[in-house]
Design a protein around this motif. Structure first.
Motif, PDB file in Angstrom:
ATOM      1  N   GLU A  83       0.834  -1.207   0.000  1.00  0.00           N
ATOM      2  CA  GLU A  83       0.000   0.000   0.000  1.00  0.00           C
ATOM      3  C   GLU A  83       0.870   1.258   0.000  1.00  0.00           C
ATOM      4  O   GLU A  83       1.992   1.241   0.487  1.00  0.00           O
ATOM      5  CB  GLU A  83      -0.907   0.007   1.232  1.00  0.00           C
ATOM      6  CG  GLU A  83      -1.909  -1.136   1.211  1.00  0.00           C
ATOM      7  CD  GLU A  83      -2.681  -1.326   2.522  1.00  0.00           C
ATOM      8  OE1 GLU A  83      -3.780  -1.896   2.461  1.00  0.00           O
ATOM      9  OE2 GLU A  83      -2.172  -0.925   3.583  1.00  0.00           O
ATOM     10  N   HIS A 115      -6.226  -1.287  -6.640  1.00  0.00           N
ATOM     11  CA  HIS A 115      -7.444  -0.583  -6.247  1.00  0.00           C
ATOM     12  C   HIS A 115      -7.153   0.535  -5.280  1.00  0.00           C
ATOM     13  O   HIS A 115      -6.064   0.620  -4.693  1.00  0.00           O
ATOM     14  CB  HIS A 115      -8.467  -1.557  -5.642  1.00  0.00           C
ATOM     15  CG  HIS A 115      -7.962  -2.322  -4.456  1.00  0.00           C
ATOM     16  ND1 HIS A 115      -7.924  -1.804  -3.191  1.00  0.00           N
ATOM     17  CD2 HIS A 115      -7.443  -3.576  -4.358  1.00  0.00           C
ATOM     18  CE1 HIS A 115      -7.427  -2.704  -2.357  1.00  0.00           C
ATOM     19  NE2 HIS A 115      -7.112  -3.789  -3.032  1.00  0.00           N
ATOM     20  N   GLU A 126      -7.426   2.308  -1.791  1.00  0.00           N
ATOM     21  CA  GLU A 126      -7.515   1.757  -0.436  1.00  0.00           C
ATOM     22  C   GLU A 126      -8.450   2.586   0.445  1.00  0.00           C
ATOM     23  O   GLU A 126      -9.125   3.492  -0.018  1.00  0.00           O
ATOM     24  CB  GLU A 126      -6.122   1.638   0.179  1.00  0.00           C
ATOM     25  CG  GLU A 126      -5.549   0.214   0.092  1.00  0.00           C
ATOM     26  CD  GLU A 126      -6.391  -0.829   0.841  1.00  0.00           C
ATOM     27  OE1 GLU A 126      -7.185  -0.445   1.718  1.00  0.00           O
ATOM     28  OE2 GLU A 126      -6.276  -2.019   0.524  1.00  0.00           O
TER      29      GLU A 126
HETATM   30 MG    MG Z   1      -5.580  -5.323   0.761  1.00  0.00          MG
END
Ligand code: MG
Ligand code: ADP
Ligand code: MG
Length: 442
Positions: free
Chosen positions: A132, A185, A187
């Motif tokens: 992330e 995607h 977050e």
């Molecule tokens: Mg995840």
């Protein structure tokens, strides 16, 4: 390997490569380069390129500073974002001493050593990371900020998602470099994103994480944004983690799966989990290496705090995702993207193997929300916490013979002393929080 020396020489010509970056990482996981022109490629492939190791933090002392770079031919790749005439290529390298032996301060060597130990037991390791990051605005001078204009959240689509174009460009660039992207995607937090690539053999995946971070930062910049892997850039919203999905293979088969078990897990999988739990506190300084890492590991933001495992619950430190068969894996949820991927994988593997060798019994799984348990209940169920800050984590590592053996005494000494310095410098700061809470009141 995939490529021979002749293959690389041919590719460099065919690809019209002008510059080659010989890459390696320091003990903190920062990517380093020695750049050469293509006229030097043969010398490089013959392991004859030297650099001064003492110029790299935590690497070597002046007296023993000559280091050699041994390129891993299979890591040859060109950078798609650089000019297509007179291209830039890279080779990821191992670091060797003048006497022809591997340098103990090279994190890639530490991982290779752990993988060799696994190999002796018949295992190879697969790892799949979920990385992330935040995409923030830059100011009028091009300097990074923590500002964002977007208000999008989990799985939202544009036009709310300002980073969408940048993320698409990142995915395409990574695919051009041979990555298999499984998902990408938005977050939970505004401006926060995740890109997942397919799992692979551990050494390759550690190399890929370094490349991934370089690509994300480079492409963000091209879109006028700043990408950061800082674990908790903003108070009050989720931080960025790097869940590590791990499994062991033997003779091409995932040995964590066992259809006859009630959770579908093998004995080795349980021992592996037990090994990680046994050594988790000692390893946390590696998986969560910054002062800031511990500001992500707080209640309320889906980050783990307690050392527990579950096959039902999404929130504990160790989760067993529902996939079985080839997808059977152990997901460790504390690491963040600032961890040195080579060292993080090495210590997790060593801990898991230790669990297997000692046949450590796995503690009972915790399938209820740990945050709802009282202190007394946690005590009777032997549920411990992760280290609360970098100081606790570094002390736990410093006192661990397991960690000294796992990373080798060279890295062990330098890493723990650098992390304690980092902590000490941090605690001496006078922070904005202190000013706003104390200045006018006292
Ligand atoms: Mg995840
Ligand atoms: P989550 O359910 O936590 O969102 P994802 O599906 O986003 O998990 O990510 C799964 C990651 O696990 C991917 O990188 C995937 O390639 C990896 N993975 C799948 N199977 C294995 C395996 N057998 N060993 C290691 N990693 C695996
Ligand atoms: Mg996950």
């Amino acid at each position: 390997g995939k490529y021979t020396k002749e293959d690389i020489l041919k590719k460099v010509k065919e690809d019209d490569v002008e510059f080659i970056r010989l890459q390696f990482t320091d003990i903190f996981g920062d990517l380093k380069n020695v750049a050469i022109t293509s006229s030097q490629i043969e010398k490089a492939l013959d392991n004859k390129i030297m650099f001064d190791g003492s110029s790299i933090e935590g690497f070597a002392r002046i007296e023993e500073s000559d280091m050699y770079l041994y390129p891993d031919y299979d890591t040859y790749e060109t950078f798609p974002w650089r000019p297509q005439q007179g291209k830039v290529a890279r080779l990821i390298c191992d670091v060797y001493k003048p006497d022809g032996t591997p340098f103990e301060g090279d994190p890639r060597y530490v991982l290779k050593r752990a993988l060799a130990e696994a190999k002796e037991m018949g295992y190879t390791m697969n790892v799949g990371p979920e990385c992330e990051f935040f995409l923030f605005q830059t100011d009028e001078n091009g300097m990074p900020t923590t500002n964002t204009y977007e208000r999008a959240s989990y799985f939202d689509l544009g036009p709310l998602d300002f980073g969408e174009n940048a993320r698409r460009d990142m995915v395409l660039t990574l695919e051009q470099m041979g990555f298999e992207i499984e998902a990408s995607h938005h977050e939970v937090a505004p401006a926060q994103h995740e890109i997942d690539f397919k799992y692979g053999e551990a050494l390759r995946t550690a190399d890929n994480i370094e490349t991934f971070k370089l690509v994300v930062k480079t492409i963000a910049k091209r879109h006028g944004l700043c990408a950061t892997f800082m674990p908790k850039p903003k108070y009050g919203v989720c931080g960025s983690g790097m869940h590590m999905n791990m499994s062991l293979q033997k003779d091409g088969k995932n040995i964590f799966a066992d259809e006859n078990d009630k959770l579908g897990l093998s004995q080795e999988a349980y021992w592996f989990i037990a090994g990680i739990m046994e050594h988790m506190k000692e390893m946390t300084a590696i998986t969560n290496p910054l002062v800031n890492s511990y500001k992500r590991l707080v209640p309320g933001y889906e980050a783990p705090i307690y050392i527990a495992w579950s096959a039902k619950n999404r929130s504990p430190l160790i989760r067993i995702p529902s996939a079985r068969g080839a997808g059977t894996r152990v997901e460790l949820r504390c690491p963040d993207p600032t961890a040195n991927p080579y060292l993080a994988m090495a210590v997790c593997l060593k801990a898991g193997l230790d669990g297997i060798k000692r046949q450590l019994p796995v503690p009972p799984s915790v399938d209820t929300n740990i945050f709802n348990l009282t202190a007394e209940e946690k005590k009777t169920r032997h549920i411990h916490s992760l280290p609360a800050n970098l100081r606790e984590a570094t002390l736990a590592m410093s006192e661990s013979d397991f960690m000294k053996e796992a990373v080798g005494s060279h890295i062990f000494e330098r890493y723990t002393s650098a992390k304690m310095d980092e902590w000490n410098e941090y605690t001496r700061q006078v922070t904005d929080w202190e000013i706003s809470n104390y200045l006018y009141k006292v």
